[in-house]
Design a protein around this motif. Structure first.
Motif, PDB file in Angstrom:
ATOM      1  N   TRP A 517       3.112   1.993 -14.675  1.00  0.00           N
ATOM      2  CA  TRP A 517       3.603   1.321 -13.461  1.00  0.00           C
ATOM      3  C   TRP A 517       2.975   1.945 -12.225  1.00  0.00           C
ATOM      4  N   HIS A 518       2.973   3.268 -12.214  1.00  0.00           N
ATOM      5  CA  HIS A 518       2.395   3.986 -11.078  1.00  0.00           C
ATOM      6  C   HIS A 518       0.934   3.590 -10.906  1.00  0.00           C
ATOM      7  N   PHE A 519       0.178   3.593 -12.026  1.00  0.00           N
ATOM      8  CA  PHE A 519      -1.238   3.278 -11.904  1.00  0.00           C
ATOM      9  C   PHE A 519      -1.458   1.869 -11.363  1.00  0.00           C
ATOM     10  N   TRP A 520      -0.822   0.884 -12.010  1.00  0.00           N
ATOM     11  CA  TRP A 520      -1.154  -0.492 -11.621  1.00  0.00           C
ATOM     12  C   TRP A 520      -0.723  -0.793 -10.201  1.00  0.00           C
ATOM     13  N   THR A 521       0.479  -0.332  -9.799  1.00  0.00           N
ATOM     14  CA  THR A 521       0.889  -0.578  -8.409  1.00  0.00           C
ATOM     15  C   THR A 521      -0.056   0.147  -7.460  1.00  0.00           C
ATOM     16  N   MET A 522      -0.425   1.378  -7.798  1.00  0.00           N
ATOM     17  CA  MET A 522      -1.286   2.116  -6.877  1.00  0.00           C
ATOM     18  C   MET A 522      -2.660   1.471  -6.772  1.00  0.00           C
ATOM     19  N   PHE A 523      -3.204   1.053  -7.906  1.00  0.00           N
ATOM     20  CA  PHE A 523      -4.539   0.452  -7.892  1.00  0.00           C
ATOM     21  C   PHE A 523      -4.539  -0.853  -7.086  1.00  0.00           C
ATOM     22  N   ILE A 524      -3.551  -1.689  -7.334  1.00  0.00           N
ATOM     23  CA  ILE A 524      -3.511  -2.987  -6.649  1.00  0.00           C
ATOM     24  C   ILE A 524      -3.255  -2.795  -5.158  1.00  0.00           C
ATOM     25  N   PHE A 525      -2.238  -1.994  -4.822  1.00  0.00           N
ATOM     26  CA  PHE A 525      -1.897  -1.896  -3.406  1.00  0.00           C
ATOM     27  C   PHE A 525      -2.880  -1.028  -2.644  1.00  0.00           C
ATOM     28  N   PHE A 526      -3.545  -0.106  -3.341  1.00  0.00           N
ATOM     29  CA  PHE A 526      -4.588   0.647  -2.656  1.00  0.00           C
ATOM     30  C   PHE A 526      -5.686  -0.308  -2.198  1.00  0.00           C
ATOM     31  N   ASN A 527      -6.135  -1.161  -3.111  1.00  0.00           N
ATOM     32  CA  ASN A 527      -7.192  -2.101  -2.736  1.00  0.00           C
ATOM     33  C   ASN A 527      -6.704  -3.133  -1.734  1.00  0.00           C
ATOM     34  N   ALA A 528      -5.454  -3.548  -1.884  1.00  0.00           N
ATOM     35  CA  ALA A 528      -4.916  -4.519  -0.922  1.00  0.00           C
ATOM     36  C   ALA A 528      -4.820  -3.893   0.460  1.00  0.00           C
ATOM     37  N   THR A 529      -4.622  -2.577   0.505  1.00  0.00           N
ATOM     38  CA  THR A 529      -4.515  -1.924   1.808  1.00  0.00           C
ATOM     39  C   THR A 529      -5.878  -1.743   2.446  1.00  0.00           C
ATOM     40  N   PHE A 530      -6.829  -1.232   1.675  1.00  0.00           N
ATOM     41  CA  PHE A 530      -8.045  -0.757   2.324  1.00  0.00           C
ATOM     42  C   PHE A 530      -9.188  -1.753   2.309  1.00  0.00           C
ATOM     43  N   LEU A 531      -9.182  -2.719   1.398  1.00  0.00           N
ATOM     44  CA  LEU A 531     -10.286  -3.689   1.412  1.00  0.00           C
ATOM     45  C   LEU A 531     -10.299  -4.501   2.712  1.00  0.00           C
ATOM     46  N   PRO A 532      -9.140  -5.028   3.176  1.00  0.00           N
ATOM     47  CA  PRO A 532      -9.184  -5.792   4.431  1.00  0.00           C
ATOM     48  C   PRO A 532      -9.590  -4.946   5.632  1.00  0.00           C
ATOM     49  N   LEU A 533      -9.440  -3.620   5.525  1.00  0.00           N
ATOM     50  CA  LEU A 533      -9.786  -2.793   6.680  1.00  0.00           C
ATOM     51  C   LEU A 533     -11.283  -2.838   6.983  1.00  0.00           C
ATOM     52  N   PHE A 534     -12.108  -3.090   5.951  1.00  0.00           N
ATOM     53  CA  PHE A 534     -13.535  -3.272   6.231  1.00  0.00           C
ATOM     54  C   PHE A 534     -13.719  -4.456   7.180  1.00  0.00           C
ATOM     55  N   TRP A 558      -0.794  -7.702   6.768  1.00  0.00           N
ATOM     56  CA  TRP A 558      -1.055  -7.632   5.314  1.00  0.00           C
ATOM     57  C   TRP A 558      -1.311  -6.189   4.905  1.00  0.00           C
ATOM     58  N   VAL A 559      -2.148  -5.515   5.689  1.00  0.00           N
ATOM     59  CA  VAL A 559      -2.494  -4.129   5.381  1.00  0.00           C
ATOM     60  C   VAL A 559      -1.254  -3.243   5.457  1.00  0.00           C
ATOM     61  N   SER A 560      -0.453  -3.448   6.501  1.00  0.00           N
ATOM     62  CA  SER A 560       0.733  -2.595   6.666  1.00  0.00           C
ATOM     63  C   SER A 560       1.685  -2.758   5.492  1.00  0.00           C
ATOM     64  N   ILE A 561       1.919  -4.019   5.111  1.00  0.00           N
ATOM     65  CA  ILE A 561       2.871  -4.249   4.016  1.00  0.00           C
ATOM     66  C   ILE A 561       2.318  -3.664   2.716  1.00  0.00           C
ATOM     67  N   SER A 562       1.015  -3.849   2.496  1.00  0.00           N
ATOM     68  CA  SER A 562       0.410  -3.238   1.305  1.00  0.00           C
ATOM     69  C   SER A 562       0.534  -1.730   1.354  1.00  0.00           C
ATOM     70  N   ALA A 563       0.379  -1.169   2.547  1.00  0.00           N
ATOM     71  CA  ALA A 563       0.461   0.290   2.675  1.00  0.00           C
ATOM     72  C   ALA A 563       1.860   0.778   2.326  1.00  0.00           C
ATOM     73  N   PHE A 564       2.886   0.026   2.752  1.00  0.00           N
ATOM     74  CA  PHE A 564       4.250   0.435   2.401  1.00  0.00           C
ATOM     75  C   PHE A 564       4.436   0.381   0.879  1.00  0.00           C
ATOM     76  N   LEU A 565       3.896  -0.684   0.258  1.00  0.00           N
ATOM     77  CA  LEU A 565       4.020  -0.787  -1.193  1.00  0.00           C
ATOM     78  C   LEU A 565       3.227   0.323  -1.882  1.00  0.00           C
ATOM     79  N   LEU A 566       2.085   0.689  -1.281  1.00  0.00           N
ATOM     80  CA  LEU A 566       1.314   1.815  -1.818  1.00  0.00           C
ATOM     81  C   LEU A 566       2.144   3.084  -1.743  1.00  0.00           C
ATOM     82  N   GLY A 567       2.859   3.243  -0.635  1.00  0.00           N
ATOM     83  CA  GLY A 567       3.767   4.381  -0.510  1.00  0.00           C
ATOM     84  C   GLY A 567       4.823   4.351  -1.605  1.00  0.00           C
ATOM     85  N   GLY A 568       5.335   3.149  -1.897  1.00  0.00           N
ATOM     86  CA  GLY A 568       6.316   3.010  -2.973  1.00  0.00           C
ATOM     87  C   GLY A 568       5.735   3.420  -4.312  1.00  0.00           C
TER      88      GLY A 568
END
Lengths: 656, 314
Positions: A517-534, A558-568
């Motif tokens: 669970w940790h891996f998949w949430t982190m992988f998805i939300f990490f990319n959701a957070t930082f890909l749009p930042l480019f 979008w980035v902020s919400i993904s970042a919160f989920l990444l924190g989760g």
């Protein structure tokens, strides 16, 4: 080989002959973290008083209400008080008075939690101390990131006022960049390197322990900056802004300087350990690739961090004694600070990347059941990155107006460094070929590392091109780039290492379902957070702003919400870590991953002395798939084999 | 990082179905499609647009690098994805993989291909630097490339937390409005009065750090009229996030009339300013602050040479 010149006695950390049993004192009289806190408070008060005493006549102090000298001396004395409270100087004082040292290692070997709060000379204790410390620092700095993203939910509405926001940005960036330098080297380097090279100890246990105990001071001093109004210059601390800033800036300079000292000490210890304490038969060509990465990192630390310490020292004297190294109006140069900072700052980026390479390349053979493809080219890649990283620093200054004739050179070196970095990918892809993939939790993190680092690395090539950098420099594009390399690389590798090596270090298995669970949430939300930042960066949003263009609001939200989920997602790890190590405690004693690593050949957690006898290493660590591969080491060599092993080793090499 | 990997890899296992060929066949059309889409569909819309020659050059560079990066990324991802799907461990399979410790041909071709890619990138980037293509980046007081003719000089004076623009060819007047003519080359002389800032005119593709006591020069030629966003892109303290303004690119005639009108309107103030120089010492003219304050003049000028300027609470 140093092992022959040392007696078996020298394998005990703390050295020396035993000088009788330690005097037993009640726990609250023995130096530990509580006496350290008392020492720090006393030290701060003394230093603060001294600073006020010295500087009370300064015009700057009498006219304004700032006295940087009092703050800096307060921090300096607090650090000394902290170390004195820990008992760091006790043995030194005993030795200076000519008395015999007590056997420290016997005290360290006592089981129980208390040893983790003491100045311990056992590298396994220091490793666990580092591990818990790093998780705390990472989560604290991560909370600042959550706060930053909360502010950026809206282009105009302000959750924080401007000075709080800029404090949060500075604390997040500095804490991550200075403390995460040790996130893998600290816990896993210190704990595992002696086990991996077949040594009972590290070379300099006191220096190793000191390197750890400086990190909580640096952390607390940096946090205390918030009480003094924070610092408004991010993690880079560009002068003259950092000279102009109020007292909070002192916390930045002192904390970063202390952390610089910490990583120099940590680096020295690792280098000396690997050079001098390898077991017989552990040649450079048999060194696990993780050890290569840690040694490369250590060289970077030892060579780059002194420049940082010097830069911070100059900043402190500029702020307290008006030396004006960095003030252009008074004959200084703001470019000088930028050069000093990035001469450390860019190797620092590789200090953060190389241990990640080491971890993932160490994991790949185990979970593909294949030898590492091109072991030598992997080591060469790490050495190449180490060397080249000292020649790229001015690519941070492409638009600064400093010496434009040098830009092609730094563009070339920056692009060249992608060649040795590419070696790491060659090794990984070669190892994938016809592999037996086992998608365990550590392996998932290792695979994600390559996905993330690919994006991070390729975006770095964009930044090396001056015209592209003209748009991307100082924007969210850069921010996304280095989060992909550092968080997507280093932190993913760190978590992979946690799931892989915690059974070894604690004898306890982390819950694998939560791990997935940790891996998949982190992988998805990490990319959701930082890909749009480019995209956000390329669309014109500079870093460290609290106001941005309205048309970027959707993406930022979008980035902020993904970042919160990444924190989760990180929270899942923390819950898993606490649950598995404190409550569930599922024992894992053997070799759960069927690894050939030398560290897995002893029990988990390893015995106090690591190895009953110094082992004789018989073969390379990655001989998966070889039907007649010899065992990795003889853990119980006959007495007197040490000198004989030298003569014996070439024969075993020929068999392989 | 090299496209050659899939093609070279089959040397490792000749007995199996040709995995390398399969990977190549998946990769080739995808890479081709990605490059075509990047160059023709996405390319014209890539940042920072084509409002000026420097912006268009940067867009070109981003396009070139993207076209080179996409096949490399696809090669790595397709290879890794193919490997993970094809060679995943089935249940109950406890066998080890084949003992392949390396392959000289693959390793050498990888090193050669990555080196060629990297060196060609360098040659490309180097060529950009000695032509006008890199001119939007601040290149210090003595840039390598200079435009022909006599460019319009605009001095950008950064301070906490505001940009002031000075037009030395029009009597050296100061204003907080950035107005530029279309089709004429512009030379930005960027400097700072206090800490390091960075002048980023996004649509123009210009970025130059504003260092105290340094003249940092960047060139551009606007090719379309329109609005320009100017942001500070180097953290400069508390109100860094509020340090932005909007400039305009207008026709040459409109620019001339605006410049002459402004020059006349603020002539009285211009006389009190320090003479135009490439850098300024902020503490030189103390009384100026008061003069501006009493005259009730907003924006550009004297106050900037003295105390910090605080924008209103946003």
């Amino acid at each position: 080989m140093a092992i022959e010149t040392h007696s078996e006695k020298a394998q005990h950390p703390g050295g020396g002959e035993p000088a009788g049993p330690r005097r037993a004192r009640p726990w609250w009289l023995r130096p530990a973290i509580h006496t350290a806190f008392i020492g720090a408070v006393v030290g701060y008060l003394v230093g603060h008083w001294l600073g006020n005493f010295i500087a009370s006549g300064y015009q700057q102090v009498t006219e304004g209400d700032l006295n940087d000298l009092a703050i800096v001396l307060g921090y300096a004395f607090a650090t000394v008080g902290w170390l004195a409270g820990l008992g760091v100087f006790n043995d030194l004082l005993v030795a200076m008075t000519g008395r015999d040292l007590p056997r420290r290692d016997l005290a360290d070997a006592q089981p129980g939690l208390a040893r983790y709060f003491r100045f311990s000379l056992d590298h396994k204790v220091v490793g666990i101390q580092y591990l818990v410390g790093m998780i705390i620092y990472f989560c604290t700095a991560g909370l600042f990131a959550m706060a930053i993203r909360a502010e950026l939910l809206s282009p105009t509405y302000h959750l924080f006022n401007a000075d709080t926001y800029i404090e949060l940005v500075g604390e997040h960036g500095t804490m991550m960049m200075m403390l995460m330098t040790s996130v893998i080297l600290g816990p896993f380097g210190n704990y595992l390197v002696p086990l991996m090279i077949g040594s009972k100890r590290v070379a300099f246990p006191r220096i190793e322990a000191l390197s750890f105990w400086l990190t909580p001071v640096a952390f607390l001093i940096l946090l205390s900056g918030l009480l003094l109004g924070g610092f408004p210059f991010g993690w880079t601390g560009y002068a003259p802004l950092s000279i102009q800033a109020t007292e909070g800036a002192d916390s930045y300079a002192v904390a970063f300087g202390l952390m610089g000292i910490s990583i120099i000490l940590a680096g020295f210890n690792i280098i000396a350990t690997v050079i001098c304490y390898r077991a017989p038969g552990m040649r450079w060509s048999r060194l696990p690739i993780f050890v290569w990465a840690i040694v490369s990192t250590s060289f970077l630390m030892v060579l780059a961090a002194p420049v940082l310490v010097g830069g911070m020292y100059m900043m402190i004297t500029d702020r307290t004694a008006q030396t004006a190294f960095f003030i252009p109006d008074l004959g200084g140069s703001s470019y000088l600070y930028q050069n000093l900072f990035w001469f450390f700052g860019h190797p620092d980026v590789y200090i953060l990347a190389l241990p990640g390479f080491g971890v993932v390349l160490e994991l790949l053979p185990v979970f593909t059941r294949k030898p590492l493809f091109g072991y030598k080219i992997a080591a060469a890649g790490m050495i190449g990155v180490t060397l080249l990283s000292f020649f790229v620093w001015q690519h941070h200054l492409f638009v600064s107006g400093i010496n434009p004739d040098m830009r092609p050179v730094f563009m070339l070196t920056t692009e060249l460094i992608s060649i040795p970095t590419g070696f790491i990918f060659l090794v990984a892809l070669g190892t994938f070929w016809k592999a037996k993939f086992k998608f365990t939790v550590p392996m998932l993190f290792a695979l994600a590392f390559f996905f993330n680092f690919l994006i991070g690395g390729i975006s770095g090539v964009f930044l090396s091109d001056v015209p592209v950098d003209t748009t991307a420099h100082g924007s969210f594009f850069v921010m996304a780039h280095f989060h992909y390399t550092i968080m997507g690389g280093l932190i993913f590798a760190f978590f992979g290492a946690c799931y892989y090596w915690l059974p070894k270090m604690m004898g306890i298995r982390l819950n694998q379902t939560l791990g997935k669970w940790h891996f998949w949430t982190m992988f998805i939300f990490f990319n959701a957070t930082f890909l749009p930042l480019f995209a956000i960066g390329m669309a014109g949003q500079p870093r460290r702003v609290f106001e941005y263009a309205r048309n970027l609001e959707t993406l930022n939200d979008w980035v902020s919400i993904s970042a919160f989920l990444l924190g989760g997602s990180i929270l899942i790890f923390v819950i898993n870590f606490v649950w598995s190590t404190v409550f569930a405690r599922v024992r894992e004693e053997g070799n759960p991953w069927q690894s050939r690593g030398l560290e897995w050949q002893v029990s988990s957690p390893p015995p106090p002395d690591n190895f009953a006898r110094v082992p004789v290493v018989l073969s390379a660590p990655y001989l998966y798939g070889f039907k007649d591969a010899p065992p990795v080491a003889d853990l119980n060599p006959p007495v007197g084999v040490l000198s004989a092993a030298y003569a014996q080793a070439p024969a075993t090499e020929a068999e392989v | 990082m090299a496209a050659a990997q899939p093609a070279a890899a089959p040397a490792a296992g000749p007995a199996e179905p040709s995995h390398g060929l399969r990977i190549l066949l998946i990769w080739l059309p995808l890479a081709l499609a990605a490059d075509l889409v990047i160059w023709f569909v996405w390319g014209p819309h890539l940042p920072p647009g084509d409002m000026s020659n420097t912006a268009a050059n940067q867009q070109f560079d981003i396009k070139v690098l993207s076209v080179m990066a996409a096949p490399v990324m696809l090669a790595v991802l397709i290879f890794a994805g193919y490997a993970m799907v094809t060679w995943r461990t089935r249940d109950g399979d406890e066998e080890d993989g084949p003992p392949i410790e390396g392959n000289a041909r693959v390793q050498v071709s990888w090193i050669v291909v990555t080196t060629v890619i990297v060196l060609s990138l360098f040659v490309f980037g180097f060529a950009e630097l000695v032509t006008s293509n890199g001119a939007g980046a601040g290149a210090g007081p003595a840039p390598i490339w200079k435009p022909g003719g006599r460019p319009l000089v605009v001095q950008v004076i950064a301070q906490q937390w505001l940009f002031t623009y000075r037009y030395p060819q029009y009597g050296g007047f100061e204003t907080t409005d950035l107005v530029l003519p279309v089709g004429q080359s512009v030379q930005f002389n960027v400097t700072s009065l206090d800490v390091i800032h960075s002048f980023w005119a996004y649509q123009l593709g210009v970025k130059a750090d504003a260092n105290p006591q340094v003249n940092n020069v960047a060139y551009t030629t606007a090719e379309h009229t329109g609005e320009v966003t100017v942001r500070c892109s180097e953290l400069c303290g508390l109100w860094h996030g509020a340090m932005f303004d909007y400039g305009r690119v207008v026709s040459v005639a409109a620019f001339q009339s605006w410049a002459r009108a402004t020059e006349t309107r603020v002539a009285k103030i211009t006389r009190t300013l320090p003479a135009y120089a490439l850098v300024y010492y902020p503490n030189e003219i103390k009384g100026l602050n008061k003069f501006y304050y009493e005259a009730g003049l907003p924006g550009a000028g004297g106050g900037f040479y003295g105390n910090q300027y605080y924008p209103n609470e946003p």
